[in-house]
Write a protein that holds these residues in place. Structure first.
Motif, PDB file in Angstrom:
ATOM      1  N   ASN A   1      63.514  46.021  26.307  1.00 48.50           N
ATOM      2  CA  ASN A   1      63.527  47.229  27.123  1.00 48.50           C
ATOM      3  C   ASN A   1      64.398  47.018  28.352  1.00 48.50           C
ATOM      4  N   GLU A   2      65.688  46.844  28.126  1.00 51.30           N
ATOM      5  CA  GLU A   2      66.633  46.606  29.226  1.00 51.30           C
ATOM      6  C   GLU A   2      66.515  47.704  30.279  1.00 51.30           C
ATOM      7  N   ILE A   3      66.466  47.310  31.527  1.00 49.38           N
ATOM      8  CA  ILE A   3      66.384  48.295  32.605  1.00 49.38           C
ATOM      9  C   ILE A   3      67.679  49.107  32.677  1.00 49.38           C
ATOM     10  N   THR A   4      68.805  48.419  32.546  1.00 49.05           N
ATOM     11  CA  THR A   4      70.094  49.124  32.571  1.00 49.05           C
ATOM     12  C   THR A   4      70.953  48.664  31.391  1.00 49.05           C
ATOM     13  N   PRO A   5      70.828  49.347  30.244  1.00 42.78           N
ATOM     14  CA  PRO A   5      71.718  49.005  29.128  1.00 42.78           C
ATOM     15  C   PRO A   5      73.173  49.174  29.591  1.00 42.78           C
ATOM     16  N   ARG A   6      74.053  48.257  29.196  1.00 46.94           N
ATOM     17  CA  ARG A   6      75.405  48.266  29.744  1.00 46.94           C
ATOM     18  C   ARG A   6      76.449  47.856  28.727  1.00 46.94           C
ATOM     19  N   ASN A   7      77.686  48.181  29.064  1.00 47.73           N
ATOM     20  CA  ASN A   7      78.839  47.684  28.313  1.00 47.73           C
ATOM     21  C   ASN A   7      78.754  48.013  26.820  1.00 47.73           C
ATOM     22  N   PHE A   8      78.662  49.319  26.545  1.00 45.74           N
ATOM     23  CA  PHE A   8      78.697  49.807  25.161  1.00 45.74           C
ATOM     24  C   PHE A   8      77.563  49.139  24.392  1.00 45.74           C
ATOM     25  N   THR A   9      77.836  48.556  23.260  1.00 49.99           N
ATOM     26  CA  THR A   9      76.749  47.966  22.470  1.00 49.99           C
ATOM     27  C   THR A   9      76.373  46.563  22.932  1.00 49.99           C
ATOM     28  N   PHE A  10      77.036  46.061  23.980  1.00 44.79           N
ATOM     29  CA  PHE A  10      76.814  44.655  24.348  1.00 44.79           C
ATOM     30  C   PHE A  10      75.379  44.400  24.800  1.00 44.79           C
ATOM     31  N   ARG A  11      74.903  45.220  25.731  1.00 42.40           N
ATOM     32  CA  ARG A  11      73.530  45.052  26.181  1.00 42.40           C
ATOM     33  C   ARG A  11      72.766  46.326  25.842  1.00 42.40           C
ATOM     34  N   SER A  12      72.131  46.327  24.675  1.00 43.02           N
ATOM     35  CA  SER A  12      71.422  47.522  24.245  1.00 43.02           C
ATOM     36  C   SER A  12      69.944  47.206  24.116  1.00 43.02           C
ATOM     37  N   ARG A  13      69.163  48.212  23.831  1.00 48.76           N
ATOM     38  CA  ARG A  13      67.715  48.005  23.746  1.00 48.76           C
ATOM     39  C   ARG A  13      67.274  47.618  22.347  1.00 48.76           C
ATOM     40  N   GLU A  14      68.095  47.970  21.375  1.00 49.19           N
ATOM     41  CA  GLU A  14      67.815  47.593  19.987  1.00 49.19           C
ATOM     42  C   GLU A  14      69.039  46.852  19.478  1.00 49.19           C
ATOM     43  N   PHE A  15      68.838  45.676  18.921  1.00 46.90           N
ATOM     44  CA  PHE A  15      69.986  44.878  18.512  1.00 46.90           C
ATOM     45  C   PHE A  15      69.580  43.968  17.365  1.00 46.90           C
ATOM     46  N   GLU A  16      70.578  43.350  16.764  1.00 50.16           N
ATOM     47  CA  GLU A  16      70.308  42.512  15.603  1.00 50.16           C
ATOM     48  C   GLU A  16      70.698  41.077  15.931  1.00 50.16           C
ATOM     49  N   GLN A  17      69.790  40.159  15.627  1.00 53.60           N
ATOM     50  CA  GLN A  17      70.051  38.749  15.900  1.00 53.60           C
ATOM     51  C   GLN A  17      70.262  37.979  14.609  1.00 53.60           C
ATOM     52  N   MET A  18      70.990  36.872  14.731  1.00 56.79           N
ATOM     53  CA  MET A  18      71.155  35.941  13.620  1.00 56.79           C
ATOM     54  C   MET A  18      70.778  34.579  14.190  1.00 56.79           C
ATOM     55  N   GLU A  19      69.588  34.114  13.825  1.00 53.87           N
ATOM     56  CA  GLU A  19      69.091  32.895  14.449  1.00 53.87           C
ATOM     57  C   GLU A  19      68.772  31.827  13.416  1.00 53.87           C
ATOM     58  N   LEU A  20      69.119  30.612  13.778  1.00 55.17           N
ATOM     59  CA  LEU A  20      68.729  29.461  12.972  1.00 55.17           C
ATOM     60  C   LEU A  20      67.865  28.559  13.828  1.00 55.17           C
ATOM     61  N   GLU A  21      66.741  28.109  13.268  1.00 53.61           N
ATOM     62  CA  GLU A  21      65.982  27.031  13.904  1.00 53.61           C
ATOM     63  C   GLU A  21      66.171  25.821  13.006  1.00 53.61           C
ATOM     64  N   PHE A  22      66.821  24.821  13.564  1.00 54.73           N
ATOM     65  CA  PHE A  22      67.116  23.626  12.774  1.00 54.73           C
ATOM     66  C   PHE A  22      66.183  22.514  13.228  1.00 54.73           C
TER      67      PHE A  22
END
Lengths: 605, 605
Positions: free
Chosen positions: B267-288
């Motif tokens: 729940n970003e207080i100020t979403p910014r810079n187009f899609t860069f800082r948005s409230r809904e986003f997709e992550q690609m994470e690895l835990e090694f």
């Protein structure tokens, strides 16, 4: 809660899913969270393959469909316009005693699963009043006290039974088995009539009230009404909302489709049947936009009539909504068949006029025969222009498109022909309860080449499909091991296209470096191109069995003949060959290593 | 709100994204919803290709990583254990006048974007007190009234200026440009010192208070504390929570990784810079998951030391966390390079000791040079065993694994060697502020072959990567058209692996049936295998330009030489050839139709 015996198969499947890493309960180490599931390594790959299969078939291989990937949280106004905020609800009752919540339309199913109902049923069924008061009294003072303590019959056995006997004497006997339980829950008619018992404790359920299924949240720093947002309960609406943006940016022409795959959320009152009815799920939806039939009539003179003889494989410009709807049923059936779900496991349900949503012209459910019942896998609905109409009205933005061919066709009509056309439309619309003004406005726009497209919506559930793929693949085999001991083994007969692992590579023996080195070489060659698994530990039969249980369609063994040449048969003497074993019949054949990749790609794509 | 000029490029990119169907504002027809974005047809394909590239590289092509696909809504206890419920917060201030909310650490960035700050800056910068009172007074009574009506200087110009002059006289002048605005917002020191002005209206901001970034919802029919749930703010935690299930079901051995791609919400207080800082986003994470260094020491005698000479391409059994961390930085860098994001657009930031989270041993940010600044694309953190420790503690379930090799190595030690080992560990742990009891317990388990794995976490943002791919691809070219008129054209130079459309097929002329038929044949051949686009309308140069703007790397033209044979050059006389045009240099070559598919697959995979 005891499950009926028919669910034994389902229990085996659930257990296999956990043991082999297909599906886990979400947050399991914290006791789980009801209605949420996680896909483990094999499940994630299976689901990915099914997702890819849908996308490739519906988007990439087609010229007339494009994709969308919209956000899960949309503007609240979207759900106002679509009707979800006001009417997307299930009827729900609360138990006045134990406070549990019951989805009213699942009441009877829940009842039949309860031990107290099952034990009572033995005393009274199948006739609804062929019971002995003495039996019921004994039950009420024994078992009933533990199983359904809040049931009127248990709390006040004599009063309830005498009231029941009185009613029967008056001829007001229970109409059927279901109603019988209402009588047992009622000591006397109250102001609201018979009482519906809670399946869990026998207490009194409140009257059903609508319960909205959308999950709520707030975006922005303040939890205000203004910031209220919903998690989308379906992916379809974002497609309608972005219809014009896609149309304007993508050089598409009607008819064309917009497809989307993504998560959706419904706050199910009672999540059920493993992953089948969960609170978080993934949908694969296509909205296929077509002209209204009236536009087809203007351009082509008439709309093609549906009958069994129509060739559904190649779309034709004079198709109206009815044939397009049939076309998509055929397309989707073909899709299921191509991933291994054939006519033997599918069924169809055509909604009756009474069941159809008010805007829907036809809806077919494609059903799958799950172990817990034959249930919906996909719905294919002809929705008219309802959705675009709603969003156009609520947003105040025109979602109409302009069709040059239509305008040119209309321009060729004489004034008289136009009047005739308008009169026909008005009569037709009038039959469907629409006003003269509406149809006049529609015709005026249509004759200028402008209209709101209609839509056919094939809407499938990815989690349901994944579960269906597992259920369809599940098989048990009696196999004798090397010592002749017969054991029961599980095989998942996934279609090679959907199998999480396509091929497993085994060196015959772990302690022969040349076998291991060659097996690693083959593995390295294959894994760049398709999901491969290398396994060197344990007897080869054990390794085959493990892969059978994971549903891997092909096993490759590197043995001494790989180096020394094939001993006998057609390709005797040939080197650099391997054994390829087919999961489903155990058949083995020898293939050259250089032939493996094309062979496997051909089978798995 | 006026944007600084450096954002002109960004504006062009945003506009191109909408025009060509890469990215739309979510719910645009309803005025949009702040912080949410939709991917149109080209954007959805681009994002899919990037997602696939990550999954293939990180999961399918590796033997030591498996996937997970977990739910977005997890049990609330997960976020209690991970620390998110208590501490995942940004500092936020509210404006007492306009009620707007400001993320405190973005205050200065927001200020520099405001017209009133920009116009004031001209009067006073670069020196912090080199201003003329008269200028400020004029500003306050003119422009200021419209731009920053609530600023003290505007509301009470004389009082504020005289207070400011007094302060400067007393030597208490503003320390820098930022503080200067605090002085202009303050008429006199209050109990809390200088006032921080609201960037929007100049009013007084409240002191910062923590604002939790997790989006809340309720599952189940009642909105109670008990039913409270969060939308996951990262995909990582589900991996930790399911670590044991995956480990037990997947025949993996430490070291190994679990990867996941999925949506997350903040729940970003100020979403910014187009899609860069948005409230809904997709992550690609690895835990090694790797053994603790102490286990490596027991098995291999010592832990390999990191220096620049270490070969990071092939993992070695004696690596400790430090080299594994470097390994993953190298792997991820290679990944970016392989999809066209090379050293020229990337940068690295090694967090300092002070910046590291308390549990982190090292964190590197891989940065991308966006038009709006060099910002994080991926973080690679060595997180020790913090996460598994937390979940083990909070769930009460053991997440430890047993390592036979470790137990065997420990079994070979003499009693004296064991004591020595324990003493070493205790001294080392003591230096890191851990108690003797903790280290003794750890050693005791370790010597029995049991431990909690440590973790290296490469965590990337898919939306950021998509935006980076678009920004890196964006180029403008001066091109002369057929009439010699020079026009500015946009080209998206996507790497062929990531390009949404791989190849476009054109018949040279639309009105020559044999050209069209052959072009359709080629299109049908290719589209089964890769994303292809058919276009016959408009001049061929115009069609090339449209595909350049969509980032399509290859264009195939079917012309008369296809039928009549090549006119001149090396393959003169040859039939069934086509022209293939390369997007980036406009180079054209002739290829046989039969060579097209292998050529294109080689280039785009």
């Amino acid at each position: 809660m005891p499950e009926p015996k028919s669910n034994e198969l389902m229990e085996k499947i659930v257990s296999l899913c956990k043991r082999r890493g297909f599906i886990f309960q979400s947050s399991e180490i914290y006791g789980g969270i009801n209605g949420f599931w996680d896909y483990g390594p094999l499940g994630a790959e299976l689901k990915r393959n099914l997702r890819e299969a849908w996308w490739n078939r519906m988007m990439r291989e087609r010229e007339d469909c494009v994709g969308l990937d919209a956000s899960i949280i949309l503007h609240r106004a979207v759900w106002k316009a679509s009707g979800h905020e006001d009417t997307f609800a299930d009827p729900m009752s609360t138990c006045k005693s134990c406070k549990k919540l019951i989805r009213s339309d699942q009441w009877w199913t829940l009842m039949t699963e309860q031990q107290w109902v099952q034990s009572l049923a033995a005393l009274v069924e199948p006739g609804t009043d062929a019971f002995k008061g003495a039996d019921l009294l004994k039950w009420a003072k024994g078992k009933g006290k533990h199983l359904a303590p809040q049931l009127a019959l248990v709390r006040n056995p004599e009063v309830t039974l005498s009231w029941l006997a009185g009613e029967i004497e008056k001829g007001k006997r229970p109409a059927d088995a279901r109603e019988f339980y209402l009588y047992l829950a009622t000591e006397q008619f109250g102001a609201t009539g018979l009482i519906t018992p809670c399946p869990h404790c026998g207490g009194e359920l409140t009257a059903p009230r609508p319960f909205n299924l959308m999950l709520k949240t707030h975006t922005g720093p303040i939890e205000s009404e203004e910031n209220l947002a919903y998690l989308r309960p379906e992916t379809a609406q974002a497609i309608f909302v972005q219809f014009k943006n896609v149309f304007d940016s993508s050089r598409v022409k009607i008819p064309f489709g917009i497809g989307q795959i993504g998560k959706a959320f419904r706050n199910e009152i009672t999540p059920r049947n493993f992953t089948f009815r969960s609170r978080e799920f993934e949908q694969m939806e296509l909205e296929f936009f077509i002209p209204p039939d009236e536009a087809i009539r203007l351009i082509h003179g008439s709309v093609a009539k549906w009958d069994e003889g129509v060739d559904l494989t190649v779309p034709h410009a004079n198709w109206g909504w009815e044939i397009w709807h049939r076309y998509w049923v055929a397309q989707r059936t073909q899709f299921y068949q191509d991933i291994g779900l054939g006519a033997d496991v599918l069924d169809y349900y055509w909604q009756t006029k009474d069941e159809l949503a008010h805007y829907a012209r036809a809806t077919v459910d494609i059903l799958f025969k799950f172990p817990f019942g034959t249930e919906e896998l996909e719905g294919i609905a002809a929705r008219g222009d309802f959705d675009l109409t709603q969003h156009q009205k609520h947003s105040g933005k025109s979602l109409e498109i302009f069709d040059e061919e239509l305008r040119n066709a209309a321009a060729k009509l004489t004034g008289e022909q136009k009047q005739e056309f308008i009169a026909e439309v008005q009569e037709d619309w009038n039959d469907h309860g629409k006003s003269r003004e509406e149809s006049a406005m529609f015709c005026e726009k249509l004759l200028r080449g402008t209209y709101l497209p209609h839509v056919i919506e094939p809407s499938a559930g990815l989690d349901r499909l994944t579960l269906a793929a597992i259920c369809a693949a599940y098989a048990e085999e009696q196999k004798a091991d090397v010592n002749g001991k017969v054991e029961l083994r599980t095989v998942l007969r996934f279609h090679p296209r959907t199998a999480p692992i396509k091929v497993a590579i085994f060196p015959l023996l772990k302690n022969k470096p040349e076998l291991v080195a060659k097996a690693r070489e083959v593995y390295t060659l294959l894994k760049r191109h398709l999901a491969s698994f290398y396994d060197e530990s344990g007897a080869i039969g054990r390794r085959y069995a493990r892969q059978d249980e994971a549903g891997t369609p092909f096993g490759i063994t590197i043995d001494f003949e790989t180096f020394e040449g094939v001993k006998e048969g057609a390709n005797a003497g040939e080197k650099d060959t391997v054994t390829i074993r087919h999961r489903d019949d155990g058949r083995q054949e020898r293939l050259k290593i250089s032939e493996l990749l094309p062979f496997l790609l051909e089978k798995t794509r």
